[in-house]
Design an enzyme around this catalytic site. Structure first.
Site, short mmCIF file in Angstrom:
data_model
loop_
_atom_site.label_atom_id
_atom_site.label_comp_id
_atom_site.label_asym_id
_atom_site.label_seq_id
_atom_site.Cartn_x
_atom_site.Cartn_y
_atom_site.Cartn_z
N ASN A 1 65.84 143.25 87.64
CA ASN A 1 66.22 143.45 86.25
C ASN A 1 65.16 144.29 85.53
O ASN A 1 63.98 144.23 85.85
CB ASN A 1 66.44 142.11 85.53
CG ASN A 1 65.20 141.60 84.84
OD1 ASN A 1 64.85 142.03 83.73
ND2 ASN A 1 64.49 140.69 85.51
N PHE B 1 63.16 142.31 77.39
CA PHE B 1 63.12 141.33 76.28
C PHE B 1 64.26 141.58 75.28
O PHE B 1 64.04 141.55 74.06
CB PHE B 1 61.78 141.39 75.55
CG PHE B 1 60.61 140.76 76.27
CD1 PHE B 1 60.78 140.07 77.45
CD2 PHE B 1 59.33 140.89 75.75
CE1 PHE B 1 59.69 139.49 78.11
CE2 PHE B 1 58.23 140.32 76.39
CZ PHE B 1 58.41 139.63 77.57
N SER C 1 56.02 140.11 82.04
CA SER C 1 57.20 140.92 82.33
C SER C 1 56.77 142.35 82.64
O SER C 1 55.96 142.93 81.92
CB SER C 1 58.15 140.94 81.13
OG SER C 1 59.16 141.91 81.32
N ASN D 1 58.75 144.85 82.33
CA ASN D 1 59.74 145.72 81.72
C ASN D 1 59.42 146.14 80.28
O ASN D 1 60.20 146.84 79.65
CB ASN D 1 61.12 145.05 81.77
CG ASN D 1 61.55 144.80 83.21
OD1 ASN D 1 61.39 145.65 84.06
ND2 ASN D 1 62.06 143.60 83.47
N THR D 2 58.29 145.69 79.75
CA THR D 2 57.77 146.16 78.47
C THR D 2 56.48 146.91 78.77
O THR D 2 55.50 146.29 79.21
CB THR D 2 57.50 144.99 77.50
OG1 THR D 2 58.74 144.32 77.23
CG2 THR D 2 56.91 145.50 76.20
N LYS E 1 52.45 132.31 81.31
CA LYS E 1 53.25 132.78 82.45
C LYS E 1 52.65 134.07 82.99
O LYS E 1 52.51 135.06 82.25
CB LYS E 1 54.70 133.01 82.04
CG LYS E 1 55.61 133.33 83.23
CD LYS E 1 57.08 133.22 82.84
CE LYS E 1 57.98 133.40 84.07
NZ LYS E 1 59.40 133.16 83.75
N ASN F 1 56.26 135.20 87.27
CA ASN F 1 57.34 136.05 86.83
C ASN F 1 57.82 136.91 88.01
O ASN F 1 57.46 136.66 89.16
CB ASN F 1 56.86 136.93 85.66
CG ASN F 1 57.97 137.28 84.69
OD1 ASN F 1 59.09 137.59 85.10
ND2 ASN F 1 57.66 137.27 83.41
#
Length: 360
Positions: free
Chosen positions: A111, A115, A174, A176-177, A213, A242
Site C-alpha cells: 500500500n 495517511f 509509515s 508513504n509520507t 510504532k 510497520n
C-alpha cells in the site's frame, strides 16, 4: 461452514479493486451482521500490559479502521483490542489511486495510501459517542503531509485523543509520507517523544499509555537509539513493526509497486526486530508484535519472541472475518494442551532463536 462463507466472501471481494473491497468490509461491519461466531473468552488469555487488561492478546492493527468507524464491531469478531487510525490533525486524501495492491501469490499487500483519513475532529466525535462502551480501543496518531511542524501534529494528537482512547500510538514508521521515517533518528526522536510526553502530562488523561510504532527496516544501531530514547522519555512500549520496503523473496508480478509491504513475507524480519527490541528494552516495557500474523502459530511465535500483545491486518484480508476468533480459540487450545495458567508464560522463550536471525 464458516470456511465456506469466508471463501465465498474472499472471492467476491477479490473480484473488486482492493480499496473498494475495503470500503465494503467497513460497511459490512457497520451493518451489524454476524460476520463471525461469538468470541471465546478464556481467563488464561487475559493479558495486563501498561496498566490495561486485555481479554486476549490479539488486536486489529491500525490501517483498517482509519476513521474510528467500527472499533466495537472489530471487538465482536474476537479481537482483544482494536487500534484505529492513523489519524492526522487535518483531513487529507492521501496519495493518488491506485494505491493498494494484492500480491496473492505471496499472501501480501503493498500500500501507498499516505495517511488518508477524515482528520481529528471526525474520529474524536465517533470515539466520544462510544465513551461508555467496554473494550480497549487505541488511537494511532500521525502528522499531515504538508505540516510545517510534524512533531506539533503528534502533540496535538495526544491532546485530542488522550481522554477518548485506551492508549495512543505514535506512528513515525509509515514509508508513504516523505521524510516521516526520519523521525526515528535519535535527535528528532528525542524531541518528538519529549513533546509527546509534555502533551500527555497536560492532557485530561496524564496516565494514558503511549506506544511508539517503528519500521522493520532498521539496523542494529538504529534499534539501540530507539530503545535508549523510549526508556529515557518514559514511553510505555513499542509496536514492532510497520510495513517494509523490502521485496526479498516475492513472486507476484506486483512486487515492484512502490509502498509498504505487509503480510506473510514480513513475518521473519519483523519478528527478528521484535526480539532485538525485547533484548534492548528488558522485561518491563510493553511490546506489540505485528507483521505476518496469519494464524495461531504465528501469533504464538510473536509472543515467544518477546511480544506481550499481537496485531494483524493483512492476514484477515486473505483468511476472512473468522480469523481473529479462530486464532483466539487456537491460543486457548494451546494453553490447555501445555497446562499454562497464562499465555504470558510463553513470552521470551524464543528470543535467543530470533536474535540469531538476520534483519537485512
Amino acid at each position: 461452514m464458516k470456511a465456506l462463507v469466508d471463501g465465498l466472501g474472499r472471492r467476491a471481494l477479490f473480484s473488486l479493486d482492493p480499496e473498494t473491497a475495503h470500503g465494503l468490509s467497513i460497511a459490512a461491519l457497520k451493518s451489524g451482521l454476524p460476520l463471525a461466531r461469538r468470541p471465546l473468552v478464556d481467563p488464561r488469555l487475559a493479558t495486563t500490559v501498561a496498566g490495561l487488561t486485555f481479554a486476549n492478546p490479539l488486536g486489529m492493527a491500525a490501517g483498517f479502521d482509519k476513521n474510528a468507524e467500527v472499533p466495537d464491531a472489530l471487538l465482536r469478531l474476537g479481537f482483544g483490542f482494536a487500534e484505529v487510525g492513523t489519524v492526522t490533525p487535518l483531513p487529507q486524501p492521501g496519495n493518488a489511486r491506485p494505491r493498494i495492491f494484492r500480491l496473492i501469490e505471496d499472501e501480501a499487500v503493498i500500500n501507498r495510501l499516505g495517511f488518508n483519513n477524515q482528520g481529528h475532529a471526525a474520529a474524536a466525535a465517533r470515539l466520544a459517542a462510544r465513551a461508555r462502551k467496554p473494550g480497549i480501543v487505541g488511537v494511532n496518531i500521525g502528522a499531515n503531509k504538508e505540516a510545517e511542524d510534524r512533531i506539533g501534529d503528534y502533540a496535538a494528537g495526544v491532546a485530542r485523543f488522550a481522554g477518548l482512547a485506551s492508549y495512543l500510538t505514535v506512528n513515525i514508521s509509515s514509508p508513504n509520507t516523505p521524510g516521516l521515517r526520519n523521525l526515528q533518528g535519535r535527535g528528532e526522536l528525542k524531541t518528538l517523544l519529549q513533546r509527546v510526553g509534555e502533551a500527555r502530562a497536560s492532557s485530561p488523561a496524564p496516565g494514558i499509555p503511549i506506544f511508539l510504532k517503528i519500521a522493520p527496516d532498521l539496523g542494529e544501531a538504529d534499534l539501540d537509539d530507539i530503545a535508549l530514547e523510549v526508556t529515557a522519555q518514559g514511553i510505555d512500549g513499542v509496536i514492532v513493526s510497520n510495513t517494509t520496503l523490502s521485496r526479498q523473496g516475492l513472486r507476484s508480478a506486483k512486487r515492484t509497486e512502490a509502498g509498504g509491504l505487509s503480510g506473510k513475507p514480513l513475518f521473519r524480519r519483523s519478528t527478528a526486530v521484535l526480539a532485538r527490541m525485547r533484548e534492548r528494552l528488558g522485561p518491563k516495557p510493553a511490546l506489540i508484535g505485528a507483521g505476518g500474523v496469519d494464524g495461531t502459530e504465528a501469533a504464538l511465535e510473536k509472543i515467544r519472541a518477546g511480544a506481550d500483545l499481537v496485531q494483524l491486518y493483512t492476514g484477515m484480508i486473505y483468511a476472512g472475518p473468522s480469523l481473529p476468533g479462530a486464532i483466539v480459540a487456537g491460543l486457548a487450545r494451546h494453553a490447555e494442551k501445555e497446562g499454562l495458567r497464562s499465555l504470558a508464560e510463553l513470552r521470551d522463550s524464543h528470543v535467543a532463536k530470533w536474535l540469531a536471525a538476520p534483519i537485512d
